[in-house]
Design a protein around this motif. Sequence first.
Motif, PDB file in Angstrom:
ATOM      1  N   ILE A 179       0.880  -1.185   0.000  1.00 32.68           N
ATOM      2  CA  ILE A 179       0.000   0.000   0.000  1.00 32.68           C
ATOM      3  C   ILE A 179       0.910   1.225   0.000  1.00 32.68           C
ATOM      4  N   VAL A 180       0.753   2.066  -1.026  1.00 35.68           N
ATOM      5  CA  VAL A 180       1.529   3.309  -1.094  1.00 35.68           C
ATOM      6  C   VAL A 180       0.663   4.401  -0.481  1.00 35.68           C
ATOM      7  N   VAL A 181       1.115   4.959   0.626  1.00 35.51           N
ATOM      8  CA  VAL A 181       0.325   5.964   1.338  1.00 35.51           C
ATOM      9  C   VAL A 181       0.893   7.335   0.993  1.00 35.51           C
ATOM     10  N   VAL A 182       0.109   8.121   0.270  1.00 37.05           N
ATOM     11  CA  VAL A 182       0.580   9.436  -0.176  1.00 37.05           C
ATOM     12  C   VAL A 182       0.158  10.488   0.850  1.00 37.05           C
ATOM     13  N   VAL A 183       1.167  11.166   1.423  1.00 40.11           N
ATOM     14  CA  VAL A 183       0.860  12.244   2.359  1.00 40.11           C
ATOM     15  C   VAL A 183       1.280  13.597   1.782  1.00 40.11           C
ATOM     16  N   ASN A 184       2.018  13.541   0.683  1.00 42.34           N
ATOM     17  CA  ASN A 184       2.504  14.775   0.082  1.00 42.34           C
ATOM     18  C   ASN A 184       2.774  14.491  -1.384  1.00 42.34           C
ATOM     19  N   PRO A 287       8.211  11.837   2.223  1.00 41.06           N
ATOM     20  CA  PRO A 287       7.416  11.572   3.433  1.00 41.06           C
ATOM     21  C   PRO A 287       6.404  10.433   3.278  1.00 41.06           C
ATOM     22  N   ASN A 288       6.210   9.953   2.042  1.00 46.63           N
ATOM     23  CA  ASN A 288       5.193   8.925   1.797  1.00 46.63           C
ATOM     24  C   ASN A 288       5.659   7.579   2.338  1.00 46.63           C
ATOM     25  N   VAL A 289       4.697   6.732   2.702  1.00 46.55           N
ATOM     26  CA  VAL A 289       5.026   5.459   3.352  1.00 46.55           C
ATOM     27  C   VAL A 289       4.508   4.313   2.479  1.00 46.55           C
ATOM     28  N   LYS A 290       5.293   3.248   2.382  1.00 44.88           N
ATOM     29  CA  LYS A 290       4.853   2.050   1.673  1.00 44.88           C
ATOM     30  C   LYS A 290       4.678   0.941   2.697  1.00 44.88           C
ATOM     31  N   ILE A 291       3.555   0.231   2.599  1.00 42.11           N
ATOM     32  CA  ILE A 291       3.249  -0.793   3.600  1.00 42.11           C
ATOM     33  C   ILE A 291       3.176  -2.170   2.942  1.00 42.11           C
ATOM     34  N   LEU A 292       3.925  -3.096   3.514  1.00 40.24           N
ATOM     35  CA  LEU A 292       3.905  -4.490   3.039  1.00 40.24           C
ATOM     36  C   LEU A 292       2.848  -5.235   3.834  1.00 40.24           C
ATOM     37  N   CYS A 293       1.967  -5.944   3.137  1.00 42.22           N
ATOM     38  CA  CYS A 293       0.920  -6.684   3.856  1.00 42.22           C
ATOM     39  C   CYS A 293       0.339  -7.752   2.931  1.00 42.22           C
ATOM     40  N   PHE A 294      -0.676  -8.454   3.412  1.00 43.07           N
ATOM     41  CA  PHE A 294      -1.364  -9.447   2.584  1.00 43.07           C
ATOM     42  C   PHE A 294      -2.689  -8.873   2.077  1.00 43.07           C
ATOM     43  N   GLU A 295      -3.120  -9.390   0.942  1.00 41.05           N
ATOM     44  CA  GLU A 295      -4.352  -8.921   0.305  1.00 41.05           C
ATOM     45  C   GLU A 295      -5.536  -8.954   1.289  1.00 41.05           C
ATOM     46  N   LYS A 296      -5.615 -10.041   2.083  1.00 40.44           N
ATOM     47  CA  LYS A 296      -6.792 -10.207   2.960  1.00 40.44           C
ATOM     48  C   LYS A 296      -6.871  -9.142   4.064  1.00 40.44           C
ATOM     49  N   ASN A 297      -5.782  -8.446   4.335  1.00 39.10           N
ATOM     50  CA  ASN A 297      -5.795  -7.420   5.398  1.00 39.10           C
ATOM     51  C   ASN A 297      -5.866  -5.988   4.858  1.00 39.10           C
ATOM     52  N   VAL A 298      -5.896  -5.845   3.529  1.00 40.04           N
ATOM     53  CA  VAL A 298      -5.795  -4.502   2.940  1.00 40.04           C
ATOM     54  C   VAL A 298      -6.932  -3.594   3.429  1.00 40.04           C
ATOM     55  N   THR A 299      -8.177  -4.090   3.427  1.00 41.43           N
ATOM     56  CA  THR A 299      -9.318  -3.231   3.779  1.00 41.43           C
ATOM     57  C   THR A 299      -9.182  -2.708   5.216  1.00 41.43           C
ATOM     58  N   GLN A 304      -7.842   2.190   8.732  1.00 38.70           N
ATOM     59  CA  GLN A 304      -7.029   2.888   9.744  1.00 38.70           C
ATOM     60  C   GLN A 304      -6.249   4.046   9.123  1.00 38.70           C
ATOM     61  N   LEU A 305      -5.701   3.804   7.924  1.00 36.94           N
ATOM     62  CA  LEU A 305      -4.862   4.831   7.288  1.00 36.94           C
ATOM     63  C   LEU A 305      -5.675   6.084   6.951  1.00 36.94           C
ATOM     64  N   TYR A 306      -6.904   5.872   6.444  1.00 40.59           N
ATOM     65  CA  TYR A 306      -7.708   7.031   6.039  1.00 40.59           C
ATOM     66  C   TYR A 306      -8.208   7.852   7.239  1.00 40.59           C
ATOM     67  N   GLU A 307      -8.051   7.313   8.454  1.00 42.80           N
ATOM     68  CA  GLU A 307      -8.387   8.071   9.673  1.00 42.80           C
ATOM     69  C   GLU A 307      -7.299   9.095   9.994  1.00 42.80           C
ATOM     70  N   ILE A 308      -6.112   8.915   9.397  1.00 38.40           N
ATOM     71  CA  ILE A 308      -4.951   9.727   9.795  1.00 38.40           C
ATOM     72  C   ILE A 308      -4.969  11.086   9.103  1.00 38.40           C
ATOM     73  N   ASN A 309      -4.806  12.127   9.910  1.00 39.55           N
ATOM     74  CA  ASN A 309      -4.734  13.484   9.391  1.00 39.55           C
ATOM     75  C   ASN A 309      -3.520  13.625   8.468  1.00 39.55           C
ATOM     76  N   GLY A 310      -3.724  14.075   7.242  1.00 39.85           N
ATOM     77  CA  GLY A 310      -2.596  14.262   6.331  1.00 39.85           C
ATOM     78  C   GLY A 310      -2.493  13.179   5.272  1.00 39.85           C
ATOM     79  N   VAL A 311      -3.225  12.081   5.439  1.00 35.37           N
ATOM     80  CA  VAL A 311      -3.201  11.038   4.394  1.00 35.37           C
ATOM     81  C   VAL A 311      -4.098  11.492   3.247  1.00 35.37           C
ATOM     82  N   ILE A 312      -3.494  11.636   2.057  1.00 34.08           N
ATOM     83  CA  ILE A 312      -4.230  12.161   0.907  1.00 34.08           C
ATOM     84  C   ILE A 312      -4.853  11.025   0.107  1.00 34.08           C
TER      85      ILE A 312
END
Length: 334
Positions: A179-184, A287-299, A304-312
């Motif tokens: 998951i590529v989390v874009v904050v900027n 500043p962007n974060v990449k998260i390694l995980c399994f498909e079944k946990n993505v949702t 949780q990620l979209y709750e974070i202030n600054g996550v675009i």
Amino acid sequence: MTTITTIAHPNIALIKYWGKRNASLHLPTKSSIALTLDALYTQTTIKASDKEHDSIMLNAAIAPERLAHPIIQFIQHVKQLYHINQSIAVTTSNNFPTAAGLASSASGFAALALALNDFFSLQTTPQELSILARYGSGSASRSICGGFSLWHKGLCDDGSDSYAEQLFPATHWPELRVIVVVVNQTCKTISSRDAMQQSVATSPSYADWIKKSEDRIDLMKQGIAEKNIHLIGELAEQDCLDMHQTMHDSKPPINFFVPATYTIIRTIRELRHKQSIPCYFTIDAGPNVKILCFEKNVTTILEQLYEINGVINCMTSKIGEQARRIIPEQPSSC
Ligand code: PMV
């Protein structure tokens, strides 16, 4: 000469590259391991031009000087190497933010190296093509390969043994996601090219990171071979944090993190420790974060990620293929 269109994906290092032993040949101080992102790509088209100079269109506009300059230099270098005079018009676009710490230079130079190879019939071997891409940007050498790749630091002064090769194909680990989390999404204030050399020249912790990071290479290979997310995740987090420590120790200090970066790190650790969800982070020169995980946990992770202030925005990706030639889709006539 025909029109050539290629596509290449960015890659995210699990064991990082940060610093060069030869800046003009982009020879790294250490080997690195990366995976390729399927959902993100650069598409590049080359056509012959009757103008005196090469031209670059980036994301449907004339490329700004800061971004056009290294591309033009790269094309000139390749033309010199192969004694080519023909001018070309390059059109390139990314389906993700450019020069924002999301490895657009890796996919960009890999797509361009392959396009030049095919357009001018350079007939490079896979190793030579990886080396060619490396002249544009070090990490581009890995985007040529796709799947999971190892970029050998090499020992030769001419860089002939510093190329990337595929360790495992994209199909090796189908349930793995990034998951590529874009904050900027804005361009970086300092390029990775300048920042890494500042770390090499001034950071007291740099030599120590090189040693620790080299020692992680074999374990990382083992973790990927065994599809052990805990092993690769722990190693990737540690290597990334150690690399950022060398930046923080540089003079003047380099810090790519913003407040949201720290909150994402905390959230990922909490998901892992409190909810036993296998997820690990890595962060590059931004500043962007990449998260390694399994498909079944993505949702669950995305909630949780979209709750974070600054996550675009968050982009979820499978592992991607190597750089390749494509036939672009034609707009439908009806
Ligand atoms: O190839 P460059 O100059 O964009 O450098 C990439 C450096 C990092 O992304 C921070 C680490 C890596 O190994 O990709």
